[in-house]
Design a protein around this motif. Structure first.
Motif, PDB file in Angstrom:
ATOM      1  N   GLY A 182     -33.868  34.953  70.885  1.00  0.00           N
ATOM      2  CA  GLY A 182     -33.176  33.707  70.711  1.00  0.00           C
ATOM      3  C   GLY A 182     -33.585  32.875  69.751  1.00  0.00           C
ATOM      4  O   GLY A 182     -34.606  32.304  69.719  1.00  0.00           O
ATOM      5  N   ILE A 183     -32.682  32.739  68.624  1.00  0.00           N
ATOM      6  CA  ILE A 183     -33.135  31.757  67.624  1.00  0.00           C
ATOM      7  C   ILE A 183     -32.254  30.651  67.445  1.00  0.00           C
ATOM      8  O   ILE A 183     -30.831  30.612  67.480  1.00  0.00           O
ATOM      9  CB  ILE A 183     -33.053  32.595  66.300  1.00  0.00           C
ATOM     10  N   VAL A 184     -32.554  29.320  67.385  1.00  0.00           N
ATOM     11  CA  VAL A 184     -31.478  28.218  67.158  1.00  0.00           C
ATOM     12  C   VAL A 184     -31.288  27.989  65.767  1.00  0.00           C
ATOM     13  O   VAL A 184     -32.087  27.996  64.799  1.00  0.00           O
ATOM     14  CB  VAL A 184     -32.342  26.854  67.641  1.00  0.00           C
ATOM     15  N   ARG A 185     -29.895  28.202  65.524  1.00  0.00           N
ATOM     16  CA  ARG A 185     -29.538  28.070  64.097  1.00  0.00           C
ATOM     17  C   ARG A 185     -29.270  26.648  63.678  1.00  0.00           C
ATOM     18  O   ARG A 185     -29.460  26.407  62.622  1.00  0.00           O
ATOM     19  CB  ARG A 185     -28.369  29.038  64.057  1.00  0.00           C
ATOM     20  N   THR A 186     -28.370  25.806  64.558  1.00  0.00           N
ATOM     21  CA  THR A 186     -28.135  24.666  64.150  1.00  0.00           C
ATOM     22  C   THR A 186     -28.232  23.785  65.277  1.00  0.00           C
ATOM     23  O   THR A 186     -27.722  24.202  66.433  1.00  0.00           O
ATOM     24  CB  THR A 186     -26.716  24.405  63.553  1.00  0.00           C
ATOM     25  N   THR A 187     -28.765  22.620  65.434  1.00  0.00           N
ATOM     26  CA  THR A 187     -28.395  21.386  66.461  1.00  0.00           C
ATOM     27  C   THR A 187     -27.669  20.227  65.859  1.00  0.00           C
ATOM     28  O   THR A 187     -27.951  19.825  64.895  1.00  0.00           O
ATOM     29  CB  THR A 187     -29.752  21.108  66.711  1.00  0.00           C
ATOM     30  N   TRP A 188     -26.810  19.881  66.641  1.00  0.00           N
ATOM     31  CA  TRP A 188     -25.748  18.935  66.390  1.00  0.00           C
ATOM     32  C   TRP A 188     -26.275  17.541  67.259  1.00  0.00           C
ATOM     33  O   TRP A 188     -26.267  17.851  68.692  1.00  0.00           O
ATOM     34  CB  TRP A 188     -24.430  19.119  66.547  1.00  0.00           C
ATOM     35  N   LEU A 189     -26.375  16.410  66.765  1.00  0.00           N
ATOM     36  CA  LEU A 189     -26.516  15.345  67.820  1.00  0.00           C
ATOM     37  C   LEU A 189     -25.333  14.420  67.449  1.00  0.00           C
ATOM     38  O   LEU A 189     -25.021  13.856  66.453  1.00  0.00           O
ATOM     39  CB  LEU A 189     -27.825  14.685  67.377  1.00  0.00           C
ATOM     40  N   ARG A 190     -24.569  14.212  68.733  1.00  0.00           N
ATOM     41  CA  ARG A 190     -23.392  13.380  68.467  1.00  0.00           C
ATOM     42  C   ARG A 190     -22.491  13.824  67.452  1.00  0.00           C
ATOM     43  O   ARG A 190     -22.058  12.799  66.541  1.00  0.00           O
ATOM     44  CB  ARG A 190     -23.680  11.916  68.639  1.00  0.00           C
ATOM     45  N   GLY A 191     -22.314  15.154  67.197  1.00  0.00           N
ATOM     46  CA  GLY A 191     -21.617  15.862  66.138  1.00  0.00           C
ATOM     47  C   GLY A 191     -22.329  15.907  64.771  1.00  0.00           C
ATOM     48  O   GLY A 191     -21.350  16.436  63.986  1.00  0.00           O
ATOM     49  N   ARG A 192     -23.193  15.470  64.308  1.00  0.00           N
ATOM     50  CA  ARG A 192     -23.845  15.418  63.228  1.00  0.00           C
ATOM     51  C   ARG A 192     -25.078  16.345  63.215  1.00  0.00           C
ATOM     52  O   ARG A 192     -25.948  16.552  64.276  1.00  0.00           O
ATOM     53  CB  ARG A 192     -24.599  14.234  62.929  1.00  0.00           C
ATOM     54  N   PRO A 193     -24.968  17.491  62.163  1.00  0.00           N
ATOM     55  CA  PRO A 193     -26.209  18.283  62.078  1.00  0.00           C
ATOM     56  C   PRO A 193     -27.486  17.749  61.938  1.00  0.00           C
ATOM     57  O   PRO A 193     -27.337  16.782  61.252  1.00  0.00           O
ATOM     58  CB  PRO A 193     -25.791  19.136  61.106  1.00  0.00           C
ATOM     59  N   VAL A 194     -28.734  18.226  62.905  1.00  0.00           N
ATOM     60  CA  VAL A 194     -29.768  17.484  62.505  1.00  0.00           C
ATOM     61  C   VAL A 194     -30.595  18.291  61.553  1.00  0.00           C
ATOM     62  O   VAL A 194     -30.850  19.434  61.604  1.00  0.00           O
ATOM     63  CB  VAL A 194     -30.475  17.583  63.937  1.00  0.00           C
ATOM     64  N   ASP A 195     -30.917  17.492  60.519  1.00  0.00           N
ATOM     65  CA  ASP A 195     -31.796  18.186  59.593  1.00  0.00           C
ATOM     66  C   ASP A 195     -33.199  17.155  59.551  1.00  0.00           C
ATOM     67  O   ASP A 195     -33.099  16.122  59.426  1.00  0.00           O
ATOM     68  CB  ASP A 195     -31.237  17.640  58.018  1.00  0.00           C
ATOM     69  N   VAL A 196     -34.293  18.050  60.011  1.00  0.00           N
ATOM     70  CA  VAL A 196     -35.680  17.363  60.033  1.00  0.00           C
ATOM     71  C   VAL A 196     -36.234  17.086  58.834  1.00  0.00           C
ATOM     72  O   VAL A 196     -37.182  16.345  59.115  1.00  0.00           O
ATOM     73  CB  VAL A 196     -36.593  18.504  61.060  1.00  0.00           C
ATOM     74  N   GLU A 197     -35.647  17.444  57.824  1.00  0.00           N
ATOM     75  CA  GLU A 197     -36.257  16.955  56.559  1.00  0.00           C
ATOM     76  C   GLU A 197     -35.547  15.778  56.021  1.00  0.00           C
ATOM     77  O   GLU A 197     -35.899  15.059  55.034  1.00  0.00           O
ATOM     78  CB  GLU A 197     -36.090  17.956  55.551  1.00  0.00           C
ATOM     79  N   ALA A 198     -34.507  15.281  56.672  1.00  0.00           N
ATOM     80  CA  ALA A 198     -33.690  14.106  56.278  1.00  0.00           C
ATOM     81  C   ALA A 198     -33.858  12.933  57.284  1.00  0.00           C
ATOM     82  O   ALA A 198     -34.771  13.061  58.121  1.00  0.00           O
ATOM     83  CB  ALA A 198     -32.189  14.355  56.250  1.00  0.00           C
ATOM     84  N   GLU A 199     -33.072  11.898  57.158  1.00  0.00           N
ATOM     85  CA  GLU A 199     -33.248  10.658  57.685  1.00  0.00           C
ATOM     86  C   GLU A 199     -32.945  10.879  59.157  1.00  0.00           C
ATOM     87  O   GLU A 199     -31.790  11.463  59.495  1.00  0.00           O
ATOM     88  CB  GLU A 199     -32.645   9.396  57.165  1.00  0.00           C
TER      89      GLU A 199
END
Length: 448
Positions: free
Chosen positions: A421-438
Motif C-alpha cells: 500500500g503506497i500513498v500516491r497523493t494526499t489532498w487537504l481541502r481539495g489541494r494536493p499537499v506538497d511537503v516541500e512547498a508552503e
C-alpha cells in the motif's frame, strides 16, 4: 492557489456505503457531488484509474512535543509525516510539550508554536492532571477536544497522574461540561507489584507491564464513569482482556469507547529482538494470541478506531544497541514512531486477514472522526465533507527505510519491513499537499 472546482475520478472510491467506481466533484475545498464514474465534467480532472481514492485519515492520538521537546518531534516534521502517510487531520496530545496543555495559557503556547508550520489540519487535546480541575472549563471553551489523563505515571514530571479521588473529581467536572475523557489506563499498584528487571530482554519488560494492570485500571475507570456519568475513551488498548469489561459496561449504559494501534495489530512479542528498544511502548506489544483477539474485536466493532499513538524520541533516549546504546528496555523512552506508516502497516495485515479497504477507512478515518465530533466534516467521502482525500495504491509494495521518513528522528520498529500500500497523493481541502512547498494546514477547534 486552489482551483474553484475539480473532479477526482477512480474505479475504486471508498464511500461510506462501500467501494465503487465514482467521480468526486470538489468545489472550494469541499465535496459538492459524487457521481457515477465518468459522469462529471467541466472541471479540472484527475483520473486515478485503478488507484483507490480514500478519505484522509484522522489520527486522534499524536504526540507532537512542541514546544519544549521539539528535538523529539515538532509540528513541521509531524504534519509532513502525516501528509506523506495519508493522514489529513491530527489531534495533538497534551503532554511531552513544555508547557503541557493543562491550562489555557498552555493551549495558547501550542497554537503559537504550530502557527504557519502545519501541512495538515490540527486540533488539540487538553490534559486533566492533579490540581487543574478549575482550568478544564476554560480549556474546553477555547476549543480543546477533550481531556487526557493518566492513571499511572506518565513518564514526564510536568504531567501527573490521577489517583482515585482526583479521577472522580476530574470526571465529575468533565461530565458537567459534556467533555470526553480519554484515559491511559494502567494501574500503578499492579505495575509496582510486577517484576521490574532491567536489561535487554523483551520478555522482562513485558512482565513489568502485565495485562492485569490494564484490566485493573479499566475496571476502576468504568466504576468511576458509572458514578459520575462521564463519557470515557480508553486509549491504546494493548490487552484483549479488557474487552469483556468494556462490553459489560456498555450493556450497563456506560458511555465508553476504545481504540487500539497499528503496532498492537501488526507486531507480536515473540518477534521482538532483545535490545531493540524501538519496539518499546507502554502498554507493551503483547503476544500473537492476544493480537488475534484484538483483530477479532476490531472486526466485531468493539473498537471505534485505530490511531497511531505516535510518540517519538531521539535516538539517544531510545538507547538502541545499534546506535551504541545499552538496549535496556527499562530505561529507554517508550513510544512508537509510526505516523507515516500506519495506513500501509494496517492494510498489509488487514488484507492478509481478509478485510477490505472499506474496513480500514472505517477504522482509521470515519471512527476517529466520530470520536472527536468531526463526522460530517472529516473522515469520509460524502457531500459536505472537507475534500481531504488520499490516492492509495493498494497493490504497491515498499520496504521501510527510516531515512526516507518525514519524522524528525528516523527510529521506527517498522524499519526493514516490506509493506503493501503506497500513498500516491494526499489532498487537504481539495489541494494536493506538497511537503516541500508552503504548508496550508488549519488549526481546528472542537465543534460545538
Amino acid at each position: 492557489m486552489q482551483q474553484s472546482s475539480a473532479v477526482i475520478r477512480s474505479r475504486r472510491v471508498v464511500l461510506p456505503d462501500g467501494e465503487r467506481p465514482a467521480d468526486v466533484l470538489i468545489r472550494y475545498g469541499r465535496i459538492e457531488r459524487i457521481g457515477a464514474h465518468g459522469s462529471l465534467t467541466g472541471a479540472a480532472l484527475t483520473d486515478l484509474g485503478d488507484t483507490a481514492l480514500l478519505p484522509g485519515l484522522v489520527d486522534t492520538h499524536v504526540h507532537v512535543n512542541e514546544p519544549g521537546r521539539t528535538e523529539w518531534e515538532g509540528f513541521a516534521t509531524a504534519t509532513r509525516a502525516a501528509a506523506a502517510g495519508g493522514v489529513t487531520t491530527v489531534i495533538d496530545m497534551p503532554l511531552n510539550s513544555i508547557p503541557p496543555t493543562t491550562t489555557v495559557a498552555g493551549l495558547a503556547a501550542k497554537r503559537r508554536a504550530a502557527h504557519g508550520q502545519t501541512w495538515v489540519d490540527l486540533g488539540f487535546w487538553g490534559g486533566a492532571v492533579p490540581g487543574n480541575t478549575g482550568e478544564l472549563q476554560g480549556l474546553y471553551e477555547e476549543g480543546a477536544f477533550g481531556f487526557k489523563s493518566f492513571l499511572s505515571p506518565s513518564g514526564v514530571d510536568e504531567f501527573g497522574h490521577l489517583g482515585p479521588a482526583e479521577l472522580s473529581e476530574a470526571l465529575t467536572e468533565q461530565a458537567r461540561l459534556g467533555a470526553l475523557a480519554i484515559i491511559h489506563a494502567e494501574d500503578p499498584d499492579e505495575l509496582a507489584s510486577a517484576p521490574q528487571l532491567p536489561g535487554s530482554h523483551y520478555r522482562d519488560f513485558l512482565a513489568s507491564r502485565p495485562a492485569g494492570a490494564e484490566s485493573a485500571a479499566v475496571a476502576r475507570l468504568l466504576a468511576t464513569a458509572r458514578r459520575t456519568g462521564a463519557r470515557v475513551h480508553i486509549l491504546h488498548v494493548s490487552s484483549a482482556d479488557v474487552l469483556p469489561l468494556l462490553a459489560q459496561a456498555r450493556a450497563d449504559g456506560v458511555r465508553v469507547t476504545a481504540e487500539t494501534c497499528p503496532h498492537y495489530l501488526t507486531m507480536a512479542a515473540e518477534e521482538i529482538p532483545d535490545g531493540d528498544t524501538a519496539f518499546k511502548c507502554c502498554p507493551p506489544i503483547r503476544d500473537e494470541a492476544n493480537r488475534d483477539r484484538l483483530w477479532a474485536a476490531l472486526a466485531n466493532g468493539e473498537f471505534i478506531g485505530i490511531v497511531s499513538d505516535h510518540s517519538p524520541a531521539t535516538s539517544e533516549l531510545k538507547l538502541r544497541q545499534e546506535d551504541g546504546g545499552s538496549g535496556d528496555f527499562a530505561k529507554a523512552w517508550g513510544g512508537i514512531a509510526s505516523l507515516q506508516l500506519g495506513l500501509p502497516a494496517i492494510w498489509t495485515e488487514a488484507r492478509r486477514r481478509g478485510h477490505q479497504l472499506a474496513d480500514v477507512v472505517r477504522w482509521m478515518a470515519a471512527g476517529p472522526a466520530e470520536l472527536v465530533g468531526l463526522a460530517g466534516i472529516k473522515g469520509g467521502i460524502a457531500v459536505g465533507c472537507d475534500a481531504d482525500l488520499v490516492a492509495f495504491d493498494p497493490e504497491g509494495t515498499f520496504t521501510v527505510d527510516p531515512a526516507g521518513l518525514q519524522h524528525r528522528n528516523p527510529v521506527t520498529p517498522y524499519a526493514g519491513r516490506t509493506l503493501t500500500g503506497i500513498v500516491r497523493t494526499t489532498w487537504l481541502r481539495g489541494r494536493p499537499v506538497d511537503v516541500e512547498a508552503e504548508p496550508f494546514g488549519r488549526q481546528l477547534r472542537r465543534p460545538n
